[in-house]
Design an enzyme around this catalytic site. Structure first.
Site, mmCIF file in Angstrom:
data_model
loop_
_atom_site.group_PDB
_atom_site.id
_atom_site.type_symbol
_atom_site.label_atom_id
_atom_site.label_comp_id
_atom_site.label_asym_id
_atom_site.label_seq_id
_atom_site.Cartn_x
_atom_site.Cartn_y
_atom_site.Cartn_z
ATOM 1 N N SER A 68 0.798 -1.238 0.000
ATOM 2 C CA SER A 68 0.000 0.000 0.000
ATOM 3 C C SER A 68 0.826 1.280 0.000
ATOM 4 O O SER A 68 0.262 2.365 -0.166
ATOM 5 C CB SER A 68 -0.938 0.023 1.205
ATOM 6 O OG SER A 68 -1.978 -0.892 0.986
ATOM 7 N N LYS A 71 0.379 3.418 -2.933
ATOM 8 C CA LYS A 71 -0.798 4.287 -3.061
ATOM 9 C C LYS A 71 -0.440 5.770 -2.967
ATOM 10 O O LYS A 71 -1.174 6.625 -3.460
ATOM 11 C CB LYS A 71 -1.841 3.919 -1.995
ATOM 12 C CG LYS A 71 -2.388 2.498 -2.157
ATOM 13 C CD LYS A 71 -3.246 2.097 -0.958
ATOM 14 C CE LYS A 71 -3.755 0.671 -1.074
ATOM 15 N NZ LYS A 71 -4.475 0.232 0.144
ATOM 16 N N TYR A 195 -3.934 -2.540 -10.155
ATOM 17 C CA TYR A 195 -3.817 -2.351 -8.695
ATOM 18 C C TYR A 195 -2.904 -3.424 -8.064
ATOM 19 O O TYR A 195 -1.973 -3.104 -7.316
ATOM 20 C CB TYR A 195 -5.219 -2.378 -8.064
ATOM 21 C CG TYR A 195 -5.198 -2.388 -6.554
ATOM 22 C CD1 TYR A 195 -4.969 -1.220 -5.831
ATOM 23 C CD2 TYR A 195 -5.387 -3.574 -5.841
ATOM 24 C CE1 TYR A 195 -4.933 -1.231 -4.445
ATOM 25 C CE2 TYR A 195 -5.351 -3.592 -4.450
ATOM 26 C CZ TYR A 195 -5.124 -2.417 -3.765
ATOM 27 O OH TYR A 195 -5.071 -2.442 -2.394
ATOM 28 N N TYR A 247 -4.609 3.774 8.109
ATOM 29 C CA TYR A 247 -5.988 3.271 8.293
ATOM 30 C C TYR A 247 -6.501 3.597 9.693
ATOM 31 O O TYR A 247 -6.305 4.718 10.148
ATOM 32 C CB TYR A 247 -6.066 1.754 7.983
ATOM 33 C CG TYR A 247 -5.210 1.374 6.824
ATOM 34 C CD1 TYR A 247 -5.537 1.814 5.549
ATOM 35 C CD2 TYR A 247 -4.047 0.639 6.985
ATOM 36 C CE1 TYR A 247 -4.732 1.511 4.460
ATOM 37 C CE2 TYR A 247 -3.250 0.326 5.899
ATOM 38 C CZ TYR A 247 -3.597 0.765 4.645
ATOM 39 O OH TYR A 247 -2.806 0.469 3.586
ATOM 40 N N VAL A 265 1.229 -3.723 3.813
ATOM 41 C CA VAL A 265 1.204 -5.018 4.502
ATOM 42 C C VAL A 265 2.455 -5.860 4.276
ATOM 43 O O VAL A 265 2.619 -6.906 4.893
ATOM 44 C CB VAL A 265 -0.038 -5.897 4.179
ATOM 45 C CG1 VAL A 265 -1.291 -5.369 4.837
ATOM 46 C CG2 VAL A 265 -0.217 -6.121 2.711
HETATM 47 N N1 GLN Z 1 -2.327 -5.291 -1.930
HETATM 48 C C1 GLN Z 1 -2.810 -5.222 -0.580
HETATM 49 C C2 GLN Z 1 -4.307 -5.433 -0.544
HETATM 50 O O1 GLN Z 1 -4.974 -4.942 -1.395
HETATM 51 C C3 GLN Z 1 -2.452 -3.891 0.001
HETATM 52 C C4 GLN Z 1 -2.982 -3.701 1.408
HETATM 53 C C5 GLN Z 1 -2.029 -2.967 2.306
HETATM 54 O O2 GLN Z 1 -0.829 -2.901 2.076
HETATM 55 N N2 GLN Z 1 -2.543 -2.476 3.393
HETATM 56 O O3 GLN Z 1 -4.837 -6.063 0.313
#
Ligand code: GLN
Length: 313
Positions: A68, A71, A195, A247, A265
């Site tokens: 993420s 992003k 994505y 988050y 993650v």
């Molecule tokens: N690719 C992961 C997902 O969509 C990214 C989530 C994350 O890093 N928090 O679940």
């Protein structure tokens, strides 16, 4: 080497040594099978200052899945493409819910709360994809990463992308749900393909800290002089990182670390001390919110010892 630089190098090494001793390492993400293979003893920390000095410790050169954290870069790209109109597609308020939550989407008729929860990042990817083939959109994202990091070697880990493509049922649900509200312009499988692949970009802490320089120095990489975004846009991206980058752990991160930061993650965190440093940390064990546990602990120690919190020393 100036005194402050050697001081920073000492602090970074001390923190890495302290983290190596910690028994509380969190849990490695296992919902993406390929990520479950990473050892939770890994730890890397890199800090880059405005003069280009690099202080690093641990597994700082080992590539990991940025997930993420990508992003932040897709948000930057999408703002460059459509400007502030992007905020009609995605909000900029903290969600207070997990990164892959679906409940809020129903109340808010398919408009995701912010660009860093999965639904929001999928909507941002849709914007980047419009008018392009998935391969071209992905090429654009990768080119941007290489540009801001000033490193042509950055690549996608195809095995991680394939692993998530096979098992990403929640994201598939989120994207279909948004499509049902008419908020995605492109085919769901194209949007998700891009994505999953941008989440699977692999970078080391060094590469990530280098890539974050435009956020720490008002849109400009101080070493190359290359501008990525306006100062105003960099400031606003940092604001969204601070309020939404972790988050439902964003409040705790601001409370403890006091810096804009974005987690993934894969266990990485990119944090910026505006005007002072770009920082990347990696420890694959996660807390209950899916944020790197020791990554946060290490950043809290660094920010405190350097007096870098944006809220005061
Ligand atoms: N690719 C992961 C997902 O969509 C990214 C989530 C994350 O890093 N928090 O679940």
């Amino acid at each position: 080497m100036s005194r402050s630089v050697s001081n920073l190098t000492t602090i970074v090494k001390e923190i890495a040594d302290e983290m190596a001793q910690r028994p509380d390492r969190g849990e490695v993400a296992n919902y993406i099978p390929e990520l479950a293979n990473v050892h939770n003893k890994r730890f890397g920390l890199v800090v880059v200052d405005g003069a280009g000095n690099v202080a690093s410790a641990g597994d700082s050169e080992m590539p990991f899945s940025i997930q993420s954290i990508s992003k932040v870069f897709t948000l930057t790209l999408a703002l460059g493409l459509v400007g502030d109109k992007l905020w009609q597609r995605v909000g900029r308020e903290p969600s207070g819910s997990p990164f892959n939550s679906i409940v809020q989407l129903e109340y808010e008729r398919g408009k995701p709360r912010n660009p860093f929860i999965n639904a929001g990042a999928i909507a941002v990817t849709d914007v980047i994809l419009s008018g392009h083939q998935p391969r071209e959109a992905l090429g654009e994202i990768l080119r941007f990463m290489r540009f801001v990091a000033d490193d042509p070697s950055i690549a996608i880990d195809e095995s991680v992308a394939a692993s998530e493509q096979r098992t990403g049922f929640r994201n598939i649900a989120l994207a279909n749900y948004m499509k049902s509200f008419g908020v995605l312009d492109n085919p769901v499988n194209h949007v998700l393909g891009v994505y999953f692949h941008h989440c699977a970009i692999a970078m080391s802490c060094r590469q990530l800290a280098m890539a974050g320089r435009y956020l720490a120095w008002s849109g400009v990489n101080p070493s190359t002089g290359h501008s990525a975004v306006s100062a105003e846009r960099a400031r606003r991206i940092n604001a969204v990182m601070l309020t939404c980058g972790h988050y439902d752990g964003s409040g705790e991160f601001a409370f403890r670390v006091g810096l804009p930061g974005k987690s993934g993650v894969g266990g990485g965190v990119l944090a910026v001390a505006p005007g002072k440093a770009s920082i990347a940390v990696w420890s694959p064990g996660l807390d209950v919110h899916g944020n790197s546990h020791l990554g946060r602990v290490a950043l809290e120690a660094l920010s405190k010892r350097m007096g870098w919190s944006i809220f005061g020393v």
